[in-house]
Scaffold this motif. Sequence first.
Motif, PDB file in Angstrom:
ATOM      1  N   UNK A   1      56.233  -7.060  25.938  1.00 10.62           N
ATOM      2  CA  UNK A   1      54.926  -6.894  26.517  1.00 10.62           C
ATOM      3  C   UNK A   1      55.051  -6.102  27.813  1.00 10.62           C
ATOM      4  N   UNK A   2      54.065  -5.274  28.051  1.00 14.75           N
ATOM      5  CA  UNK A   2      54.022  -4.509  29.294  1.00 14.75           C
ATOM      6  C   UNK A   2      53.539  -5.394  30.430  1.00 14.75           C
ATOM      7  N   UNK A   3      54.029  -5.096  31.620  1.00 17.95           N
ATOM      8  CA  UNK A   3      53.544  -5.745  32.832  1.00 17.95           C
ATOM      9  C   UNK A   3      53.222  -4.638  33.815  1.00 17.95           C
ATOM     10  N   UNK A   4      52.022  -4.701  34.385  1.00 19.90           N
ATOM     11  CA  UNK A   4      51.579  -3.695  35.344  1.00 19.90           C
ATOM     12  C   UNK A   4      51.403  -4.375  36.697  1.00 19.90           C
ATOM     13  N   UNK A   5      52.205  -3.972  37.650  1.00 20.03           N
ATOM     14  CA  UNK A   5      52.035  -4.411  39.037  1.00 20.03           C
ATOM     15  C   UNK A   5      51.032  -3.457  39.663  1.00 20.03           C
ATOM     16  N   UNK A   6      49.931  -3.994  40.169  1.00 14.38           N
ATOM     17  CA  UNK A   6      48.863  -3.126  40.640  1.00 14.38           C
ATOM     18  C   UNK A   6      48.133  -3.735  41.830  1.00 14.38           C
ATOM     19  N   UNK A   7      47.187  -2.949  42.347  1.00 12.92           N
ATOM     20  CA  UNK A   7      46.244  -3.426  43.352  1.00 12.92           C
ATOM     21  C   UNK A   7      44.847  -3.225  42.775  1.00 12.92           C
ATOM     22  N   UNK A   8      43.881  -3.890  43.368  1.00 10.61           N
ATOM     23  CA  UNK A   8      42.517  -3.817  42.843  1.00 10.61           C
ATOM     24  C   UNK A   8      41.860  -2.459  43.062  1.00 10.61           C
ATOM     25  N   UNK A   9      42.393  -1.654  43.959  1.00  6.48           N
ATOM     26  CA  UNK A   9      41.761  -0.366  44.269  1.00  6.48           C
ATOM     27  C   UNK A   9      42.570   0.831  43.761  1.00  6.48           C
ATOM     28  N   UNK A  10      43.444   0.607  42.795  1.00 10.66           N
ATOM     29  CA  UNK A  10      44.355   1.654  42.335  1.00 10.66           C
ATOM     30  C   UNK A  10      43.805   2.364  41.094  1.00 10.66           C
ATOM     31  N   UNK A  11      43.481   3.643  41.244  1.00 12.20           N
ATOM     32  CA  UNK A  11      42.970   4.423  40.130  1.00 12.20           C
ATOM     33  C   UNK A  11      43.986   4.621  39.013  1.00 12.20           C
ATOM     34  N   UNK A  12      45.244   4.872  39.368  1.00 14.70           N
ATOM     35  CA  UNK A  12      46.274   5.064  38.339  1.00 14.70           C
ATOM     36  C   UNK A  12      46.571   3.757  37.604  1.00 14.70           C
ATOM     37  N   UNK A  13      46.373   2.634  38.282  1.00 15.63           N
ATOM     38  CA  UNK A  13      46.534   1.335  37.612  1.00 15.63           C
ATOM     39  C   UNK A  13      45.462   1.182  36.541  1.00 15.63           C
ATOM     40  N   UNK A  14      44.235   1.570  36.866  1.00 23.06           N
ATOM     41  CA  UNK A  14      43.141   1.512  35.890  1.00 23.06           C
ATOM     42  C   UNK A  14      43.425   2.433  34.709  1.00 23.06           C
ATOM     43  N   UNK A  15      43.945   3.608  34.992  1.00 25.14           N
ATOM     44  CA  UNK A  15      44.281   4.546  33.915  1.00 25.14           C
ATOM     45  C   UNK A  15      45.378   3.980  33.021  1.00 25.14           C
ATOM     46  N   UNK A  16      46.362   3.320  33.619  1.00 22.62           N
ATOM     47  CA  UNK A  16      47.448   2.723  32.837  1.00 22.62           C
ATOM     48  C   UNK A  16      46.911   1.619  31.929  1.00 22.62           C
ATOM     49  N   UNK A  17      46.050   0.765  32.462  1.00 19.92           N
ATOM     50  CA  UNK A  17      45.467  -0.310  31.660  1.00 19.92           C
ATOM     51  C   UNK A  17      44.622   0.254  30.524  1.00 19.92           C
ATOM     52  N   UNK A  18      43.860   1.297  30.812  1.00 17.70           N
ATOM     53  CA  UNK A  18      43.032   1.931  29.776  1.00 17.70           C
ATOM     54  C   UNK A  18      43.891   2.547  28.685  1.00 17.70           C
TER      55      UNK A  18
END
Length: 74
Positions: A1-18
């Motif tokens: 399973x993937x794990x994404x370490x992110x912050x709530x205001x991170x645009x690239x984090x949103x792109x990764x989740x999408x």
Amino acid sequence: MYKIYSTKSCGYCERAKSLLAANNLPFEEVYVDESAENFNEMKNVAPNMKTVPVITLNGLLVGGFYELKEKVDA
């Protein structure tokens, strides 16, 4: 399973989740701006990375968004 370490205001984090969701790939998100424990976990996984997202697959470092995109699109 993937794990994404992110912050709530991170645009690239949103792109990764999408990207993962669009490919039906399961992931867990860990917000590093919510606790020191989460931040320290991320730094142990990727001590040389200075930005989020930090993405792992089954505990192994993938990298950031662009490395994830390259892996998923391959």
